[in-house]
Design an enzyme around this catalytic site. Structure first.
Site, PDB file in Angstrom:
ATOM      1  CB  CYS B  14      -0.751  -0.061   1.520  1.00  0.00           C
ATOM      2  SG  CYS B  14      -1.089   1.376   1.616  1.00  0.00           S
ATOM      3  N   PRO B  15       0.547   2.552  -0.669  1.00  0.00           N
ATOM      4  CG  PRO B  15       0.985   4.499  -1.644  1.00  0.00           C
ATOM      5  CD  PRO B  15       1.427   3.472  -0.567  1.00  0.00           C
TER       6      PRO B  15
END
Lengths: 158, 80
Positions: B14-15
Site C-alpha cells: 500500500c498505496p
C-alpha cells in the site's frame, strides 16, 4: 462536488513524511482532490536538496545551515542514530519495493496533489521561494488552508 | 473469472496496488473488468473500500497460494 482531503504537514521526519504522501496518494487514487500544506519543519520536505539556501542575518543563516532540509536529508523520528538507522530503513523499503520519498512525491504530483508552502514559516526562518522544489504550487497562509479544509471531510495534521 | 486486463502488483505494498489499479482502470472502458494480482493482505480490505469510494464494482477476490486475484468492473460515469 469532488471530495477533498487536506493535510497539514508540520513535521520534517522521514517516517511522518512517508505517511503523509502515502495518504495523499491513496486519496488521489480514489479521485479525491488533495492539498498538502507544508508548514514549519514540514517545509524541509519540499526544500530542494541541492545548492545553498541563502538567508539574511546571522541567526537565520545559522538556522538554515543547521537545518538544511531537502528530501534527501530527512531523518527517521526514531533510530536515526546519526545516519545508519535512516539508511537502514531506506534499504528495508527498497527490499520490499516500497518507493523512496522522492518517488512518492513525484507520484503525488503526477496525480494532481497540490503542494502549498506556508509563507509565515518562510518569513520567520528567512527562507525564500528559490529554496523550494519547482513542484510547489503556491505560497500561502492559514486562510488558504482553512478555505480548503472547510470543504474537506478529511483533515490531518502530521 | 474473465478479465479484460491484468495488473501485476505482486510484491507491492500500500498505496501502490490501489494507485496502480486506479491508473490502469482509467485506460479501460466502462463495463470492462480489471484483474489485480496482489500479495499484500491489505488488498482484501483496501480494494472493497476503494471501490466503495469510487463507485467501481468489486466482482470478487480469489485467494490462492501466490496471493490474491481481485476483480473490479469499471463503472459508467453516471454510476460513480
Amino acid at each position: 462536488m469532488q471530495k477533498k482531503v487536506t493535510l497539514v504537514v508540520f513535521s520534517s521526519e522521514l517516517d511522518k513524511a512517508l505517511a503523509a504522501f502515502n495518504i495523499a496518494i491513496g486519496a488521489a487514487s480514489a479521485g479525491m482532490e488533495v492539498s498538502m500544506f507544508f508548514t514549519f519543519w514540514g517545509l524541509d520536505i519540499i526544500k530542494r536538496s541541492e545548492g545553498r539556501i541563502r538567508s539574511q542575518g546571522i541567526m537565520r543563516r545559522m538556522l538554515n545551515r543547521m537545518n538544511r532540509g531537502g528530501s534527501k536529508r530527512l531523518r527517521l523520528s526514531k533510530f536515526h542514530m546519526m545516519g545508519p538507522g535512516t539508511w537502514m530503513m531506506k534499504r528495508l523499503m527498497k527490499d520490499v519495493k516500497f518507493p523512496q520519498i522522492e518517488e512518492l512525491m513525484a507520484m503525488a504530483k503526477e496525480m494532481g496533489v497540490k503542494f502549498i508552502a506556508c509563507t509565515t514559516s518562510m518569513g520567520i526562518m528567512g527562507i525564500g521561494k528559490e529554496a523550494f522544489i519547482p513542484e510547489v504550487d503556491s505560497f500561502a497562509g492559514v486562510a488558504t488552508y482553512l478555505a480548503e479544509a472547510e470543504e474537506a471531510k478529511v483533515n490531518l495534521f502530521i | 473469472m474473465k478479465a479484460d486486463a491484468t495488473l501485476d502488483c505482486i510484491g507491492l505494498y500500500c498505496p501502490l496496488p490501489i494507485a496502480q489499479a486506479a491508473k490502469k482502470l482509467r485506460e479501460l472502458e466502462a463495463g470492462q473488468v480489471l484483474e489485480v494480482l496482489a500479495d499484500d493482505e491489505g488488498i482484501k480490505e483496501d480494494m472493497p473500500a476503494w471501490c466503495h469510494m469510487t463507485g467501481n464494482e468489486l466482482l470478487g477476490i480469489e485467494e490462492g497460494p501466490e496471493g490474491y486475484k481481485v476483480y473490479v468492473r469499471k463503472a459508467k460515469e453516471r454510476d460513480r
